[in-house]
Design a protein around this motif. Sequence first.
Motif, PDB file in Angstrom:
ATOM      1  N   GLY A  89       0.789  -1.214   0.000  1.00 34.80           N
ATOM      2  CA  GLY A  89       0.000   0.000   0.000  1.00 34.80           C
ATOM      3  C   GLY A  89       0.824   1.269   0.000  1.00 34.80           C
ATOM      4  N   ARG A  90       2.128   1.150   0.304  1.00 34.95           N
ATOM      5  CA  ARG A  90       2.993   2.320   0.311  1.00 34.95           C
ATOM      6  C   ARG A  90       3.836   2.443  -0.955  1.00 34.95           C
ATOM      7  N   LEU A  91       3.661   1.511  -1.861  1.00 36.85           N
ATOM      8  CA  LEU A  91       4.252   1.625  -3.191  1.00 36.85           C
ATOM      9  C   LEU A  91       3.222   2.306  -4.090  1.00 36.85           C
ATOM     10  N   ALA A  92       3.524   3.510  -4.532  1.00 40.82           N
ATOM     11  CA  ALA A  92       2.583   4.210  -5.408  1.00 40.82           C
ATOM     12  C   ALA A  92       2.392   3.413  -6.688  1.00 40.82           C
ATOM     13  N   PRO A  93       1.190   3.416  -7.256  1.00 40.49           N
ATOM     14  CA  PRO A  93       0.941   2.667  -8.496  1.00 40.49           C
ATOM     15  C   PRO A  93       1.948   3.020  -9.577  1.00 40.49           C
ATOM     16  N   GLY A  94       2.632   2.003 -10.087  1.00 39.67           N
ATOM     17  CA  GLY A  94       3.608   2.202 -11.136  1.00 39.67           C
ATOM     18  C   GLY A  94       4.958   2.705 -10.671  1.00 39.67           C
ATOM     19  N   ALA A  95       5.118   2.953  -9.346  1.00 39.06           N
ATOM     20  CA  ALA A  95       6.386   3.483  -8.830  1.00 39.06           C
ATOM     21  C   ALA A  95       7.454   2.404  -8.840  1.00 39.06           C
ATOM     22  N   GLU A  96       8.676   2.802  -9.148  1.00 43.53           N
ATOM     23  CA  GLU A  96       9.801   1.870  -9.136  1.00 43.53           C
ATOM     24  C   GLU A  96      10.289   1.625  -7.717  1.00 43.53           C
ATOM     25  N   TRP A  97      10.269   2.681  -6.880  1.00 43.59           N
ATOM     26  CA  TRP A  97      10.806   2.603  -5.526  1.00 43.59           C
ATOM     27  C   TRP A  97       9.851   3.273  -4.549  1.00 43.59           C
ATOM     28  N   PHE A  98      10.082   3.028  -3.264  1.00 47.32           N
ATOM     29  CA  PHE A  98       9.348   3.747  -2.230  1.00 47.32           C
ATOM     30  C   PHE A  98       9.844   5.193  -2.159  1.00 47.32           C
ATOM     31  N   CYS A  99       8.954   6.120  -2.006  1.00 48.96           N
ATOM     32  CA  CYS A  99       9.289   7.515  -1.647  1.00 48.96           C
ATOM     33  C   CYS A  99      10.219   8.216  -2.631  1.00 48.96           C
ATOM     34  N   GLY A 100      10.142   7.894  -3.906  1.00 47.73           N
ATOM     35  CA  GLY A 100      10.991   8.572  -4.890  1.00 47.73           C
ATOM     36  C   GLY A 100      12.087   7.674  -5.401  1.00 47.73           C
ATOM     37  N   PRO A 101      13.287   8.227  -5.691  1.00 44.94           N
ATOM     38  CA  PRO A 101      14.404   7.386  -6.135  1.00 44.94           C
ATOM     39  C   PRO A 101      14.807   6.382  -5.061  1.00 44.94           C
ATOM     40  N   PHE A 102      15.536   5.336  -5.463  1.00 48.51           N
ATOM     41  CA  PHE A 102      16.006   4.349  -4.495  1.00 48.51           C
ATOM     42  C   PHE A 102      16.712   5.067  -3.354  1.00 48.51           C
ATOM     43  N   GLY A 103      16.317   4.705  -2.142  1.00 52.69           N
ATOM     44  CA  GLY A 103      16.926   5.394  -1.011  1.00 52.69           C
ATOM     45  C   GLY A 103      16.615   4.742   0.313  1.00 52.69           C
ATOM     46  N   ARG A 104      16.466   5.575   1.322  1.00 55.94           N
ATOM     47  CA  ARG A 104      16.386   5.135   2.716  1.00 55.94           C
ATOM     48  C   ARG A 104      15.264   4.126   2.945  1.00 55.94           C
ATOM     49  N   ALA A 105      14.090   4.408   2.408  1.00 53.13           N
ATOM     50  CA  ALA A 105      12.982   3.483   2.621  1.00 53.13           C
ATOM     51  C   ALA A 105      13.279   2.126   1.998  1.00 53.13           C
ATOM     52  N   ASP A 106      13.823   2.130   0.793  1.00 50.28           N
ATOM     53  CA  ASP A 106      14.083   0.875   0.085  1.00 50.28           C
ATOM     54  C   ASP A 106      15.129   0.035   0.798  1.00 50.28           C
ATOM     55  N   LEU A 107      16.239   0.661   1.184  1.00 54.22           N
ATOM     56  CA  LEU A 107      17.296  -0.118   1.837  1.00 54.22           C
ATOM     57  C   LEU A 107      16.886  -0.553   3.239  1.00 54.22           C
ATOM     58  N   SER A 108      15.844   0.095   3.781  1.00 56.15           N
ATOM     59  CA  SER A 108      15.326  -0.310   5.082  1.00 56.15           C
ATOM     60  C   SER A 108      14.338  -1.469   4.989  1.00 56.15           C
ATOM     61  N   VAL A 109      13.847  -1.736   3.798  1.00 55.55           N
ATOM     62  CA  VAL A 109      12.882  -2.819   3.606  1.00 55.55           C
ATOM     63  C   VAL A 109      13.551  -4.102   3.104  1.00 55.55           C
TER      64      VAL A 109
END
Length: 261
Positions: A145-165
């Motif tokens: 539910g926190r991945l925007a439709p069609g988004a490649e990464w969480f919260c914009g470009p690959f970053g803090r949220a992605d490496l935390s998941v």
Amino acid sequence: MIVLYEHPLSPYVQKVKIALREKSIPFELRRAGGRGPGVEQDDFLDGNPRAEVPFLLHEGLRLFDSTIQLDYLEDAFPDPPLMPPDPAARAQARSIEEVMDTHYEAVNWGLGELRYFRRADGRDAADLKAAARRQIAGFHAWLEGRLAPGAEWFCGPFGRADLSVVPFLNASAGFGFPPPEGSALIAWLKRANARPAVAQTVAEARAAVAEMANVHKAVEAGRFRRQYRDHRLEWMIKSGGLQVVLDGIGRDTIRFTPEID
């Protein structure tokens, strides 16, 4: 040179290693000299009140806790940024990290207690695994539910949220609970694991799995006490493992956060 005390299987360590590699920051990896408080070398314990990895040293600075370390790296080495510029997106990234660190981690940790440390068997183990399966499915839905439709990464470009998941989802997959096939979350995980910084960190973790084959014997012999603190202790009790905790206390095979002198 940054020095990072680590264990490759720690998801908290993996977060920091991915960040260091994404930012191309040179660093030296070290293993702590032992397991449990009172047996590690002084360099690891000094300034490390939890006696846990990751522990980061840099130019006289000593930092415990992966979130504090990631904040420091973002401030000290701002390029490339791993936090989005938008305040709302930054808050969302921090929220995702908090859920992974203090809720999701406990589930994987509990599964590790069963598989590697053999804390329970039979019906007790089956009940704990069933609780973990249900809880992981809930977290997967929450993340989806926190991945925007069609988004490649969480919260914009690959970053803090992605490496935390990514370390936590990989751990769950290793225990037999990956995100559902065909979901946006499993597609995200495949993209994340393909990044060089993530792939190297994952490879190190997988190579370390073999070390866990006989770790239960070290526990039984009293050479290793696992830390049961806050969210982990809560998970074990609420998921049906109160007897595991009581047995561990009685046998002195679990520990809690050391007191600060």
